[in-house]
Design an enzyme around this catalytic site. Sequence first.
Site, PDB file in Angstrom:
ATOM      1  CD  GLN A  31      37.908 -45.502  -8.195  1.00  0.00           C
ATOM      2  OE1 GLN A  31      37.046 -44.733  -7.514  1.00  0.00           O
ATOM      3  NE2 GLN A  31      39.042 -46.211  -7.373  1.00  0.00           N
ATOM      4  CE  LYS A  51      34.101 -48.276  -8.553  1.00  0.00           C
ATOM      5  NZ  LYS A  51      35.528 -48.678  -8.667  1.00  0.00           N
ATOM      6  CG  ASP A  56      37.844 -55.216  -9.718  1.00  0.00           C
ATOM      7  OD1 ASP A  56      38.567 -54.163  -9.967  1.00  0.00           O
ATOM      8  OD2 ASP A  56      36.830 -54.737  -9.147  1.00  0.00           O
TER       9      ASP A  56
END
Length: 267
Positions: A201, A253, A242
């Site tokens: 990403q 992550k 997150d």
Amino acid sequence: MNRADHDLAFLLRYENIAWYEDGRVRILDRRIYPIRTEFVTCTRHEEVAQAIADMVTQSGGPYTAAAMGMALAAHECRGRPEAQQLAYLERAAHTLSHARPTTVAKMAVCTQSCLDAARAALAAGASDATDAVFTRALEDVNRKYERIERTGAYLAAQFPDGGTVMTQCFGETVIGMMLRACRAQNKQVRFLCPETRPFFQGARLTASCICDMGFDVTVITDNMPAYAMGQKKVAVFTSAADVITMDGHVVNKVGTFQIALAAQYWG
């Protein structure tokens, strides 16, 4: 409606995230963007859920996709008795919100809002709640952008003019809003983006947004952040998350942890 996505990168425009129209939802395939610009087209809400599960869209994209999937579900059951439509939409809301196990609670907020819009439209005598659900989906994402615009302005204020910022993962709308704020403040900032495996990403999404919006960006491999922080005099490190807990812990992550340690080391 005054759209809050104006002047943002291609990737962050509503139509280029997920969009319902004429019985279809099209979702930009972020697994291959920007090498190729292709959209996955879904004709059933179950296909939208599968696209979310398959990581066709990432970061904040699944929330918009789920909401647009609810509009598609409303289209699928249009014209049926009110009770049947509501039962169908409740099942669709569960399917879409549970497409990815790590985001169920927040996804359920999006689908519930769309379900509420459908319920109100049907109670008012509509036989087709599609337009009401689509409108709610668009309003919800626009409100999210307006809220995050304040976050972006706050973040941009932490960047020294002419400084270097390292940003990990893909912070979606925050990335666009902080860049728009930098541009409004005539603040020149250079960016370093770790590639962010396994879906890259940072290399594909964050870097392309930064480039689209006219800022200097360099992609580095995931084993370079600690060295680059010291050698390139990184002033600020930012990360997607997150979850952020009420006491300030950032959950993301596993690869983010090592960069946090390096940031602590380099001050």
